[in-house]
Motif scaffolding. Structure first.
Motif, short mmCIF file in Angstrom:
data_model
loop_
_atom_site.label_atom_id
_atom_site.label_comp_id
_atom_site.label_asym_id
_atom_site.label_seq_id
_atom_site.Cartn_x
_atom_site.Cartn_y
_atom_site.Cartn_z
N THR A 16 13.41 11.50 6.41
CA THR A 16 13.12 10.87 7.75
C THR A 16 11.56 11.15 8.11
O THR A 16 11.00 10.32 8.04
N ARG A 17 11.46 12.58 8.03
CA ARG A 17 9.95 12.66 8.18
C ARG A 17 9.00 12.09 7.08
O ARG A 17 8.01 11.35 7.38
N ARG A 18 9.24 12.08 5.80
CA ARG A 18 8.48 11.66 4.86
C ARG A 18 8.46 10.14 5.04
O ARG A 18 7.32 9.65 4.87
N LYS A 19 9.48 9.49 5.14
CA LYS A 19 9.52 7.93 5.60
C LYS A 19 8.53 7.39 6.62
O LYS A 19 7.80 6.75 6.41
N LEU A 20 8.51 8.20 7.83
CA LEU A 20 7.80 7.92 9.04
C LEU A 20 6.33 8.21 8.48
O LEU A 20 5.39 7.63 9.04
N MET A 21 6.15 9.43 7.83
CA MET A 21 4.63 9.49 7.42
C MET A 21 4.09 8.69 6.43
O MET A 21 2.98 8.26 6.51
N GLU A 22 4.96 8.13 5.46
CA GLU A 22 4.42 7.17 4.65
C GLU A 22 4.20 5.79 5.23
O GLU A 22 3.13 5.19 5.08
N ALA A 23 4.95 5.38 6.10
CA ALA A 23 5.00 4.16 6.78
C ALA A 23 3.49 4.31 7.61
O ALA A 23 2.85 3.43 8.02
N THR A 24 3.28 5.45 8.24
CA THR A 24 1.99 5.56 8.93
C THR A 24 0.67 5.29 8.26
O THR A 24 -0.04 4.59 8.67
N VAL A 25 0.64 5.98 7.18
CA VAL A 25 -0.42 5.70 6.24
C VAL A 25 -0.73 4.22 5.98
O VAL A 25 -1.75 3.66 6.13
N ALA A 26 0.52 3.60 5.58
CA ALA A 26 0.42 2.11 5.01
C ALA A 26 0.00 1.35 6.34
O ALA A 26 -0.62 0.49 6.10
N CYS A 27 0.57 1.69 7.58
CA CYS A 27 0.02 1.07 8.78
C CYS A 27 -1.44 0.86 9.17
O CYS A 27 -2.07 0.13 9.36
N LEU A 28 -1.97 2.32 8.88
CA LEU A 28 -3.36 2.68 9.18
C LEU A 28 -4.02 1.93 8.24
O LEU A 28 -5.30 1.43 8.63
N VAL A 29 -3.74 1.71 6.81
CA VAL A 29 -4.53 0.92 5.87
C VAL A 29 -4.76 -0.41 6.27
O VAL A 29 -5.58 -1.02 6.16
N GLU A 30 -3.39 -0.78 6.47
CA GLU A 30 -3.10 -2.28 6.91
C GLU A 30 -3.71 -2.88 8.17
O GLU A 30 -4.29 -3.98 8.38
N LEU A 31 -3.36 -2.11 9.21
CA LEU A 31 -3.39 -2.47 10.45
C LEU A 31 -4.76 -1.83 11.36
O LEU A 31 -5.17 -2.29 12.19
N GLY A 32 -5.12 -0.73 10.74
CA GLY A 32 -6.10 0.12 11.46
C GLY A 32 -5.44 0.84 12.56
O GLY A 32 -4.18 0.83 12.69
N TRP A 33 -6.14 1.85 13.20
CA TRP A 33 -5.63 2.68 14.46
C TRP A 33 -4.95 1.88 15.38
O TRP A 33 -3.99 2.49 15.91
N SER A 34 -5.67 0.88 15.96
CA SER A 34 -5.09 0.25 16.92
C SER A 34 -3.85 -0.38 16.69
O SER A 34 -3.11 -0.58 17.45
N GLY A 35 -3.63 -0.98 15.55
CA GLY A 35 -2.38 -1.35 15.06
C GLY A 35 -1.28 -0.34 14.89
O GLY A 35 -0.04 -0.76 14.69
N THR A 36 -1.60 0.86 14.51
CA THR A 36 -0.66 1.81 14.18
C THR A 36 0.20 2.48 15.33
O THR A 36 -0.27 3.63 15.88
N THR A 37 0.81 1.84 16.02
CA THR A 37 1.64 2.31 17.29
C THR A 37 2.74 2.82 16.65
O THR A 37 3.36 2.73 15.58
N THR A 38 3.53 3.85 17.64
CA THR A 38 4.79 4.47 17.21
C THR A 38 6.00 3.51 17.02
O THR A 38 6.66 3.81 15.83
#
Lengths: 200, 200
Positions: A16-38
């Protein structure tokens, strides 16, 4: 609880941790900080908000853990690839430059820039930046087989890392790959001389 | 309209533009991209929303103009200071590194990072980045009195600019000034040799 059950639970939790962390990086790259909400991250990872909160209490904590996790994975990957280039300085500098001009750098840049004007995030990111800085320096010394006792060698390794960081930044909006490769090769030849300890 | 009236109006208009652009850079540095809204900028500049809209239709236009304006002013300032160092390569590289580790870089970084994930902003920022890149290269060649016909000189100038960009990035969250000065001086000595065209 039976030991196998406990083991299965620990495995699931790590997954679960790994999935969350990988989704976070993908969001940062695609949407930037402002789009990376929990919320967006939990959805993309297919993890419930409750499970997410169990692992990471705040967005800052989640994003910092994600960048650190990806950093550690990338270091392993880089070390593995470095084994195949048999100590060629040019090849090692090319590997380090590619390592920087990656999604990891883009995700970290989003985090660093957001942390500059967000005091809470800053307290998480400043020690992370220091740690990553020390680790990449140590890694570069190891891969380049650099003898820092020789005059100028420590500075030359630092120049390498600051240079590839600057090159990675120039790669954010447009593909700067051709220029980067030319500069990296040129610097690698200068570095090769510096590693001999020509005393400059 | 009498010519003096027209002149006064033009002066006032220029002054309004300047106020808006300076308030924008101050906002970017203090609040980051997300906090730099047109409303906040107009308030800080003491300019009405109507007057602001007359000068800049969108936030992207305003911010890009502000970064370009500050860039042009900083270049003039840098050229003036460069005149006092009488061609010392170390002093010129130090000036360029200080030029990068400034509010201008911080403001531009906020803009660049926001543009990465905002297609409209990107169309404004990509040509601006290319223009600033060309201009800083030309400026560096001029200040260093570099002869790009000699082998390796062009690459050495580019390394200088990518290096100071990487150093400026390392200065965003914590004051990295001492390390920066050491690295800059070391690189300047390597650059000095490269400018002689040692053919590397």
């Amino acid at each position: 609880m039976a030991p196998e059950t406990r083991q299965r639970q620990a495995d699931r939790s790590r997954e679960t941790r790994r999935k969350l962390m990988e989704a976070t990086v993908a969001c940062l790259v695609e949407l930037g900080w402002s789009g990376t909400t929990t919320t967006v991250v939990a959805e993309r990872a297919g993890v419930s908000r409750g499970a997410q909160l169990h692992h990471f209490r705040t967005r800052g904590e989640l994003v910092a853990a994600a960048v650190e996790h990806l950093g550690a994975e990338s270091v392993l990957h880089l070390k593995e690839r470095a084994r195949t280039v048999h100590g060629s300085v040019v090849a090692v500098v090319e590997l380090i430059a590619d390592f920087y001009a990656s999604d990891l750098f883009t995700a970290a840049l989003e985090l660093w820039v957001a942390a500059r004007t967000d005091p809470d995030l800053r307290t998480v990111v400043v020690p992370l930046e220091a740690r990553i800085g020390r680790e990449t320096h140590r890694l570069a010394v190891e891969l380049l087989n650099a003898d820092e006792a020789k005059p100028g060698v420590r500075e030359a390794v630092q120049i390498t890392l600051d240079l590839v960081r600057g090159l990675a930044l120039a790669n954010q909006l447009t593909d700067d790959g051709n220029r980067r490769r030319r500069i990296v090769r040129h610097w690698a030849r200068m570095l090769e001389a510096a590693l001999e300890g020509d005393g400059l």
